[in-house]
Motif scaffolding. Structure first.
Motif, PDB file in Angstrom:
ATOM      1  N   LEU A  14       0.838  -1.194   0.000  1.00 56.32           N
ATOM      2  CA  LEU A  14       0.000   0.000   0.000  1.00 56.32           C
ATOM      3  C   LEU A  14       0.875   1.247   0.000  1.00 56.32           C
ATOM      4  N   ILE A  26      -5.932   4.606   2.013  1.00 56.74           N
ATOM      5  CA  ILE A  26      -5.245   4.071   0.838  1.00 56.74           C
ATOM      6  C   ILE A  26      -5.153   5.112  -0.282  1.00 56.74           C
ATOM      7  N   SER A  29      -3.026   0.631  -4.066  1.00 57.51           N
ATOM      8  CA  SER A  29      -2.955  -0.747  -3.569  1.00 57.51           C
ATOM      9  C   SER A  29      -2.471  -1.620  -4.714  1.00 57.51           C
ATOM     10  N   THR A  81      -9.209  -5.001  -2.497  1.00 62.38           N
ATOM     11  CA  THR A  81      -7.923  -5.428  -1.933  1.00 62.38           C
ATOM     12  C   THR A  81      -8.115  -6.578  -0.959  1.00 62.38           C
TER      13      THR A  81
END
Length: 223
Positions: A14, A26, A29, A81
């Motif tokens: 990340l 985030i 990712s 993710t």
């Protein structure tokens, strides 16, 4: 349980808005799946929904404007993710995460319920345990250089994920006893080693009159 297989790895990284995993959101990712000779790279740009601090942009190069204009909704990237990580575990892949307590704590903090349900290999932790007294920094760039792994674009999520996987592969060649560990044994090896290193750091800081309260002893996520 089978032993660690460096030919089947899901490497994850990340880039975020903050160095504090309990505050970070985030920005990118990346997940790199390595299955024998086949490699699949997926990188997702997210709009974190907050301003990206200048110091974070200086690290990963992504501005608030770029993230807002080109990024997907933050929660969508987060959900995908987590889903890809869980799918990887279900398929028998080992999750490779450089400095796992940071990235995995970010996921738990953002989801509220992320848990580790499969094996994790943290090259940062393994390198520190196996070569504890080597001098110098242990950033991914430094450790990659030490093991002869190329990393031309540090802090670009896919490049970092791929470098972490290559370092993991090199570590198993450098220390073949790692490949003899079952996944349960490998997880215990990392958790115990991380705890011992953290306790040593706590004692060092305390003996020098410094605050040791922020040193976490928990792996693969911070407590």
């Amino acid at each position: 349980m089978t032993n660690f297989d460096a030919s089947r790895m899901l490497s994850f990284d990340l880039e975020t808005t903050s160095a504090d995993p309990k505050e970070a959101r985030i920005v990118t990712s990346a997940l790199v799946t390595i299955n024998g000779s086949h490699t699949e790279k997926i990188e997702m740009l997210a709009d974190p929904g907050v301003e990206i601090p200048a110091e974070a942009t200086a690290v990963h190069g992504i501005s608030t404007e770029k993230a807002r204009a080109e990024g997907r909704p933050h929660d969508e990237v987060l959900a995908e993710t987590v889903e890809r990580i869980q799918t990887g575990w279900e398929a028998g892949f080992v999750l490779v995460v450089y400095n796992a307590p940071y990235d995995l704590t970010v996921l738990r903090q953002l989801t509220g319920d992320f848990t580790v349900t499969g094996p994790v290999f943290d090259p940062f932790t393994v390198d520190r345990i196996k070569d504890r007294y080597r001098k110098g920094r242990r950033t991914l760039s430094d450790v990659s250089r030490h093991y002869g792994v190329g990393l031309d674009n540090a802090h670009e999520a896919t490049a970092d994920a791929l470098a972490a996987a290559r370092v993991a592969w090199k570590l198993v060649r450098e220390y073949p006893e790692l490949a003899e560990l079952s996944m349960d044994e490998l997880m215990e090896f990392q958790a115990v080693g991380f705890y011992e290193l953290a306790e040593s750091m706590r004692k060092y800081l305390t003996s020098h009159g410094k605050d040791a309260s922020r040193v976490s002893t928990a792996w693969p996520m911070q407590s």
